[in-house]
Motif scaffolding. Sequence first.
Motif, PDB file in Angstrom:
ATOM      1  N   SER A   1       0.838  -1.354   0.088  1.00  0.00           N
ATOM      2  CA  SER A   1      -0.042  -0.076  -0.044  1.00  0.00           C
ATOM      3  C   SER A   1       0.782   1.307  -0.061  1.00  0.00           C
ATOM      4  O   SER A   1       2.098   1.309   0.788  1.00  0.00           O
ATOM      5  CB  SER A   1      -1.009   0.076   1.261  1.00  0.00           C
ATOM      6  N   CYS A   2       0.378   2.296  -0.623  1.00  0.00           N
ATOM      7  CA  CYS A   2       1.210   3.510  -0.706  1.00  0.00           C
ATOM      8  C   CYS A   2      -0.143   4.503  -0.410  1.00  0.00           C
ATOM      9  O   CYS A   2      -0.885   4.734  -1.201  1.00  0.00           O
ATOM     10  CB  CYS A   2       1.784   3.643  -2.125  1.00  0.00           C
ATOM     11  N   VAL A   3       0.025   5.214   0.982  1.00  0.00           N
ATOM     12  CA  VAL A   3      -0.886   6.043   1.141  1.00  0.00           C
ATOM     13  C   VAL A   3      -0.106   7.562   0.854  1.00  0.00           C
ATOM     14  O   VAL A   3       0.982   7.966   1.337  1.00  0.00           O
ATOM     15  CB  VAL A   3      -1.377   6.052   2.807  1.00  0.00           C
ATOM     16  N   VAL A   4      -0.812   8.331   0.205  1.00  0.00           N
ATOM     17  CA  VAL A   4      -0.467  10.077   0.138  1.00  0.00           C
ATOM     18  C   VAL A   4      -1.129  10.746   1.097  1.00  0.00           C
ATOM     19  O   VAL A   4      -2.475  10.760   1.145  1.00  0.00           O
ATOM     20  CB  VAL A   4      -1.068  10.155  -1.319  1.00  0.00           C
ATOM     21  N   SER A   5      -0.343  11.549   1.515  1.00  0.00           N
ATOM     22  CA  SER A   5      -0.888  12.714   2.560  1.00  0.00           C
ATOM     23  C   SER A   5      -1.491  13.848   1.512  1.00  0.00           C
ATOM     24  O   SER A   5      -0.902  14.179   0.701  1.00  0.00           O
ATOM     25  CB  SER A   5       0.289  13.123   3.489  1.00  0.00           C
ATOM     26  N   GLY A   6      -2.636  14.181   2.009  1.00  0.00           N
ATOM     27  CA  GLY A   6      -3.155  15.250   1.052  1.00  0.00           C
ATOM     28  C   GLY A   6      -4.023  14.404   0.044  1.00  0.00           C
ATOM     29  O   GLY A   6      -4.569  13.134   0.123  1.00  0.00           O
ATOM     30  N   ASN A   7      -4.248  15.136  -1.319  1.00  0.00           N
ATOM     31  CA  ASN A   7      -5.351  14.404  -2.021  1.00  0.00           C
ATOM     32  C   ASN A   7      -4.609  13.916  -3.278  1.00  0.00           C
ATOM     33  O   ASN A   7      -3.625  14.250  -4.041  1.00  0.00           O
ATOM     34  CB  ASN A   7      -6.075  15.579  -2.877  1.00  0.00           C
ATOM     35  N   ILE A   8      -4.834  12.360  -3.448  1.00  0.00           N
ATOM     36  CA  ILE A   8      -4.170  11.676  -4.528  1.00  0.00           C
ATOM     37  C   ILE A   8      -4.373  12.369  -5.781  1.00  0.00           C
ATOM     38  O   ILE A   8      -3.694  11.928  -6.873  1.00  0.00           O
ATOM     39  CB  ILE A   8      -4.490  10.151  -4.436  1.00  0.00           C
ATOM     40  N   ILE A   9      -5.429  12.863  -6.034  1.00  0.00           N
ATOM     41  CA  ILE A   9      -5.919  13.348  -7.454  1.00  0.00           C
ATOM     42  C   ILE A   9      -4.711  14.317  -7.960  1.00  0.00           C
ATOM     43  O   ILE A   9      -4.860  14.489  -9.217  1.00  0.00           O
ATOM     44  CB  ILE A   9      -7.391  14.298  -7.114  1.00  0.00           C
ATOM     45  N   ARG A  10      -4.038  14.955  -6.969  1.00  0.00           N
ATOM     46  CA  ARG A  10      -3.101  15.820  -7.567  1.00  0.00           C
ATOM     47  C   ARG A  10      -2.039  14.883  -8.580  1.00  0.00           C
ATOM     48  O   ARG A  10      -1.330  15.507  -9.315  1.00  0.00           O
ATOM     49  CB  ARG A  10      -2.039  16.344  -6.549  1.00  0.00           C
TER      50      ARG A  10
END
Length: 113
Positions: free
Chosen positions: A21-30
């Motif tokens: 898993s790779c969790v992005v802080s903030g919005n992954i949509i960027r």
Amino acid sequence: QVQLVESGGGLVQAGGSLRLSCVVSGNIIRFSTMGWYRQAPGKQRDLVAGITSGGSTNYADSVKGRFTISRENAKNTVYLQMNSLKPEDTAVYYCKGNPGGYWGQGTQVTVSS
């Protein structure tokens, strides 16, 4: 500040499975494109799998049919499902987000024979 945090690595026997898993802080949509890379000792870092915001995927020939990349925007997370693991899959696995070239810190995957 954007951070990517990988998890899910470990030690597994050949033929086994892991899900990274790779969790992005903030919005992954960027990130229009997310990718998983791996680097074995003494070797360069290579692309394993990539996925676009539209869901298009691509894979290295060595993992086609065994690995599956997916992204869950609601959880700001990208996954790499790895099945039928082989000793040659042993490496540190990194996720990367583009644009911007943001990298995670990596997670170790070790496959024993």
